[in-house]
Motif scaffolding. Structure first.
Motif, PDB file in Angstrom:
ATOM      1  N   TRP A 182      -6.159   6.907  -4.709  1.00 45.45           N
ATOM      2  CA  TRP A 182      -6.042   5.565  -4.785  1.00 45.45           C
ATOM      3  C   TRP A 182      -7.278   4.738  -4.889  1.00 45.45           C
ATOM      4  CZ3 TRP A 182      -6.472   0.790  -2.549  1.00 45.45           C
ATOM      5  CH2 TRP A 182      -5.833  -0.054  -2.664  1.00 45.45           C
ATOM      6  N   LEU A 183      -8.209   5.246  -3.992  1.00 44.36           N
ATOM      7  CA  LEU A 183      -9.521   4.456  -4.072  1.00 44.36           C
ATOM      8  C   LEU A 183     -10.252   4.491  -5.499  1.00 44.36           C
ATOM      9  CD1 LEU A 183     -10.724   5.379  -0.564  1.00 44.36           C
ATOM     10  CD2 LEU A 183      -9.996   3.043  -1.199  1.00 44.36           C
ATOM     11  N   ALA A 190     -13.073   1.524  -5.503  1.00 44.04           N
ATOM     12  CA  ALA A 190     -13.195   1.157  -4.074  1.00 44.04           C
ATOM     13  C   ALA A 190     -13.795   1.891  -3.246  1.00 44.04           C
ATOM     14  CB  ALA A 190     -11.993   0.094  -3.573  1.00 44.04           C
ATOM     15  N   ILE A 246      -9.947  -4.924  -1.087  1.00 41.42           N
ATOM     16  CA  ILE A 246     -10.596  -3.539  -1.434  1.00 41.42           C
ATOM     17  C   ILE A 246     -11.940  -3.860  -1.775  1.00 41.42           C
ATOM     18  CG2 ILE A 246      -8.530  -2.326  -2.370  1.00 41.42           C
ATOM     19  CD1 ILE A 246      -9.766  -3.098  -5.330  1.00 41.42           C
ATOM     20  N   VAL A 280     -10.487   0.255   1.772  1.00 39.92           N
ATOM     21  CA  VAL A 280      -9.191  -0.585   1.398  1.00 39.92           C
ATOM     22  C   VAL A 280      -8.908  -1.161   3.117  1.00 39.92           C
ATOM     23  CG1 VAL A 280      -7.529   1.329   1.271  1.00 39.92           C
ATOM     24  CG2 VAL A 280      -6.691  -0.842   0.844  1.00 39.92           C
ATOM     25  N   TYR A 284      -9.045   2.197  -7.942  1.00 39.69           N
ATOM     26  CA  TYR A 284      -9.655   0.842  -8.008  1.00 39.69           C
ATOM     27  C   TYR A 284     -11.178   0.910  -7.955  1.00 39.69           C
ATOM     28  CZ  TYR A 284      -4.730  -0.113  -7.814  1.00 39.69           C
ATOM     29  OH  TYR A 284      -3.295   0.065  -8.285  1.00 39.69           O
ATOM     30  N   LEU A 299     -14.903  -6.220   4.335  1.00 38.99           N
ATOM     31  CA  LEU A 299     -13.577  -6.395   4.447  1.00 38.99           C
ATOM     32  C   LEU A 299     -13.389  -6.872   5.830  1.00 38.99           C
ATOM     33  CD1 LEU A 299     -12.042  -3.409   2.143  1.00 38.99           C
ATOM     34  CD2 LEU A 299     -11.879  -5.726   1.856  1.00 38.99           C
ATOM     35  N   PHE A 316       0.733  -1.278   0.086  1.00 43.12           N
ATOM     36  CA  PHE A 316      -0.067  -0.001   0.037  1.00 43.12           C
ATOM     37  C   PHE A 316       0.867   1.200   0.018  1.00 43.12           C
ATOM     38  CE2 PHE A 316      -3.311   3.077   2.224  1.00 43.12           C
ATOM     39  CZ  PHE A 316      -3.835   2.922   1.158  1.00 43.12           C
ATOM     40  N   VAL A 326      -1.918  -4.980   0.898  1.00 44.19           N
ATOM     41  CA  VAL A 326      -3.199  -4.511   0.807  1.00 44.19           C
ATOM     42  C   VAL A 326      -3.818  -5.949   1.036  1.00 44.19           C
ATOM     43  CG1 VAL A 326      -5.299  -4.044  -0.758  1.00 44.19           C
ATOM     44  CG2 VAL A 326      -3.053  -2.606  -0.689  1.00 44.19           C
TER      45      VAL A 326
END
Ligand SMILES: Cc1cc2nc3c(=O)[nH]c(=O)nc-3n(C[C@H](O)[C@H](O)[C@H](O)COP(=O)(O)OP(=O)(O)OC[C@H]3O[C@@H](n4cnc5c(N)ncnc54)[C@H](O)[C@@H]3O)c2cc1C
Length: 483
Positions: A448-449, A454, A468, A457, A452, A474, A398, A465
């Protein structure tokens, strides 16, 4: 008999980093180390950004940085001084928040970690204490050791961080997979009073007359490594007059003082089994590689980081011992990728046949002129065991953005971190992007999210990681993975 949770055999970098992690978690740990001082012979001079992030997690970066500096360029040259390939003009800042590489003085780094352990109440370090043998059974291991008299200690786990010739590995009867690389090299560390007289970049001199490595370590030190030629013996090349002859082309006799010297066989070996019940191997005990990629110590420290949080989950969090079944499958592919790179580099460097060397040079120069990329670190296989999903970014490292001089991990703290776009009530603490503490990092984390697609995370304690997606799912998947 004294009782511990964990006995670590060997207080090199692997054992020391693992001991620090266990100490931070308050796990009762005994370290047995045969020697009374840090190992005095020349070894690691390089570590990477991931290892620096591990040093960050155990709170020793300040001390480490007193003895480490970002790497300079790295060049392969032929016997006539032509550049065959150049890696970079120096370290670059990585998504992990640290430079891609650091040059260091291994004994100083080891002392920096040992200093931290000195203040940890749950870690008992016995120097001058040699493991003689162990007895392992279903629920504990007994270590028999000699510290001037024979003693015994019992623990739930015994970790062999006892180096290349690992007595723990030998007693466990674990064989090594030999990757067919075995070359003898003389290694010299020198104190340098005028570093400006020597090259600043790291150099691999691919000269079939004498393959040579020359490394600017920094802090007034330089390293040379010279391949032994057929017929030369360790006794012959270790002699000071022989060494001064080897150093003649560098024209530096008046500014260097030989500090340490040793002859090593550089090889690639991987233990076939890294865990036998309550006995586990880590670091050089589990794998060894030629130093051309500067990754042996790094790999041991990554082993420690992988083991550290899993042992904590078992010993403090009630996870079953089977969590450790994930250790070798997670670490071995990564180690083998680095060994492949190191052996690949070694095969380029260690050519003694003039015709083969000329052919190599021609090929590399043609590739360089065509703008080809120098040999790159292999794409590292993502982790596939204690994760939720099979596609990257799951199982990869990450990011660690920095804001106002503070890096993200300092805000998240150690342990697993669930980062979500919005505050939600789930079975573990959530770091929501609208939390004031995360405000300085929000843009980078959102980016970053978004990449993906998402909502959240979940990052493992070792900063890989876990998964996600949806925060609640999660948290539940993580609980199940550790149960
Ligand atoms: C020339 C050279 C250059 C290198 N360069 C690099 C580099 O640039 N970057 C990099 O990452 N790596 C490099 N390495 C590799 C790196 O030095 C090793 O991978 C690293 O030291 C391994 O650490 P460890 O803790 O696993 O084992 P070790 O450092 O070998 O520690 C093992 C410890 O176990 C102790 N021990 C052994 N038997 C017993 C016993 N019976 N009881 C108690 N204690 C015991 C030993 O005394 C020792 O202190 C290099 C190696 C060499 C030789």
């Amino acid at each position: 008999m004294l009782d511990y949770d964990v006995i670590i055999v060997g207080f090199g970098p692997t054992g020391a980093v693992l001991a620090t992690m266990l100490g931070d978690a308050g796990i009762k740990t005994l370290v047995l180390e045969r020697d009374t001082q840090v190992y005095p012979l020349p070894r690691a001079v390089h570590f990477d950004d991931e290892v620096m992030r591990i040093f960050q997690s155990i709170g020793v970066v300040g001390e480490v940085l007193k003895h480490a500096q970002p790497t300079t360029g790295y060049e392969f040259r032929n016997g006539s001084g032509e550049v065959l390939m150049r890696f970079s003009d120096g370290a670059v800042m990585m998504p992990s928040g640290w430079h891609s590489g650091y040059m260091c003085h291994q004994p100083s780094i080891e002392n920096a970690v040992r200093k931290k352990i000195g203040g940890q109440a749950s870690v008992d370090v016995q120097l001058g204490a040699s493991l003689v043998r162990y007895e392992a059974n279903a629920d504990h291991v007994i270590a028999h050791y000699d510290d001037g008299g024979l003693k015994q200690a019992r623990a739930r786990f015994l970790i062999g961080c006892d180096g290349a010739s690992s007595p723990v590995r030998t007693q466990a009867g674990i064989e090594l997979d030999d990757l067919n690389f075995d070359e003898p090299w003389l290694v010299i560390d020198a104190l340098v009073s005028d570093p400006s007289r020597l090259p600043y970049d790291m150099l691999q001199i691919c000269d079939p007359k004498r393959p040579t490595t020359c490394i600017h370590i920094g802090h007034g030190r330089h390293r040379w490594e010279f391949m032994l030629l057929p017929g030369e013996t360790a006794e012959q090349v270790i002699d000071d007059s022989f060494i001064m002859k080897l150093l003649e082309p560098w024209n530096c006799a008046d500014v260097v003082e030989i500090e340490r010297k040793a002859v090593y066989r550089f090889h690639g070996l991987v233990a076939k089994q890294w865990r036998k019940g309550r006995v586990i191997l880590a670091g050089d005990a589990a794998h060894q590689m030629p130093p051309f990629a500067g990754q042996g110590m790094c790999s041991g420290i990554r082993d420690a980081a992988n083991l550290g949080w899993k042992l904590e989950a078992i010993l403090k969090g009630g996870s079953p011992d089977t969590l450790l079944d994930s250790y070798q499958p997670e670490r071995e592919p990564n180690v083998r990728a680095f060994i492949g790179l190191a052996i690949g580099m070694g095969q380029v460097v260690c050519i003694l046949d003039e015709a083969a060397a000329a052919q190599r040079d021609a090929g590399m120069i043609a590739m360089r002129d065509a703008g080809g990329e120098p040999m790159q670190p292999p794409p590292l296989p993502p982790l596939t065991v204690i994760v939720d999903g099979s596609e990257p970014p799951v199982g990869t490292r990450f990011i660690q953005p920095e804001a106002h001089g503070k890096k993200l991990d300092e805000v998240l703290g150690n342990g697993a971190a669930l980062i979500a776009r919005n505050a939600v009530a789930v079975s573990m603490p959530v770091h929501a992007l609208d939390d004031a503490l995360l405000t300085p990092y929000r843009d980078k984390l959102c980016e970053w999210l978004d990449r993906y697609q998402a909502d959240a995370v979940l990052v493992r304690p070792d900063r890989y990681v876990f998964g996600i997606g949806d925060a609640a799912m999660l948290a539940e998947a993580y609980r199940r993975a550790l149960a």
